[in-house]
Design a protein around this motif. Sequence first.
Motif, mmCIF file in Angstrom:
data_model
loop_
_atom_site.group_PDB
_atom_site.id
_atom_site.type_symbol
_atom_site.label_atom_id
_atom_site.label_comp_id
_atom_site.label_asym_id
_atom_site.label_seq_id
_atom_site.Cartn_x
_atom_site.Cartn_y
_atom_site.Cartn_z
ATOM 1 N N ASP A 230 0.823 -1.218 0.000
ATOM 2 C CA ASP A 230 0.000 0.000 0.000
ATOM 3 C C ASP A 230 0.851 1.259 0.000
ATOM 4 O OD1 ASP A 230 -2.323 -1.479 -0.044
ATOM 5 O OD2 ASP A 230 -2.619 -1.413 2.139
ATOM 6 N N ASN A 231 1.980 1.223 0.721
ATOM 7 C CA ASN A 231 2.865 2.395 0.747
ATOM 8 C C ASN A 231 3.468 2.655 -0.627
ATOM 9 O OD1 ASN A 231 2.447 2.890 3.455
ATOM 10 N ND2 ASN A 231 4.271 1.779 4.131
ATOM 11 N N LYS A 234 0.903 3.986 -3.085
ATOM 12 C CA LYS A 234 0.616 5.398 -2.827
ATOM 13 C C LYS A 234 1.732 6.285 -3.352
ATOM 14 C CE LYS A 234 -0.359 8.644 0.941
ATOM 15 N NZ LYS A 234 -0.522 8.785 2.415
ATOM 16 N N THR A 237 1.820 7.037 -7.096
ATOM 17 C CA THR A 237 0.862 7.998 -7.652
ATOM 18 C C THR A 237 1.417 9.418 -7.657
ATOM 19 O OG1 THR A 237 -0.214 8.430 -5.511
ATOM 20 C CG2 THR A 237 -1.067 6.595 -6.831
#
Length: 298
Positions: A230-231, A234, A237
């Motif tokens: 997830d890191n 993120k 992006t």
Amino acid sequence: MERVEKVDDLGNSIVFKRWRGRTFDRDTRGNVGDQLKMIESFRCRPDDVLLCTFPRSGTHWVYNMARMIQTKNLQYSGTPEMMEFQDMKIIDEMKSPRMFHTHLSYPFIPEEAKKGQLKIIYVLRNPKDAACSYYTFLSKVENTSYSGNMDGYLNAFLSEEFIGSGGSWFTHTKEWNNAMTTSQHLKILFLKYEDLKKNLYQNILRIATFLEVDHEESFLKKVEQAVGFDNLKKEHTTTAGESELWRHLGDNGRMPIYKKGVIGEWKNMLTVAQNERFDKVYKDKMSDLAGNIDLVYE
């Protein structure tokens, strides 16, 4: 060099370059041969690290964790410079310690790398997940090298007429396995994608030990957190995920790298018949390596 575009009876289309009987990604620079000569003669530095993977085998994940360890910095590094696609002058002028990447099969890496003049990290992922992840990736980018359904894609993936970097997954894996088995000079760390998923910290520790970088447990634990799926997704992006080199694929060069990052997604994408066909081809092509490669599929 020959640019090949094949279209089957159902309209499935695949594009790649062919050089001396080998298949290469369409975006391999120039006529392929000139780029491979520059890679072959590339001058390595003792603190260089070359990351080697077949596409969709954890490239960005391992690159970022290894880069954090190498530089003692938790900053997201985005996409690595890739030898077959990049102007070699850019890689040559990178500041030390350098880390760069290739999808190339073993015969095409720098000669000095084969002689142990740098460290190599090689990552292997089970071919069913790699194949399915690559199919999803190709369906999301603009100017894709493959357009069509899964059945047509699988026909290509299981053959030698694929968007490779010198060969299919089977050729790529066999040549790297043979190099690790027979070469006395390689400085190489062999990682499996599935092992990383199972025990990330222990493999981060293996990378740090291999790179001969002195890090305290507290820092390596921070690396473990920083490279969580997830890191990274993120961070990707942000502008750090953009790349001018890949702008033609869309989204300002931000490639759709992070899908799910799980083991066993192939079970949701392959039909029973497709899976049986995959198993048959794997058995035919890889039976002589069954004792050397222990793959995890779920």
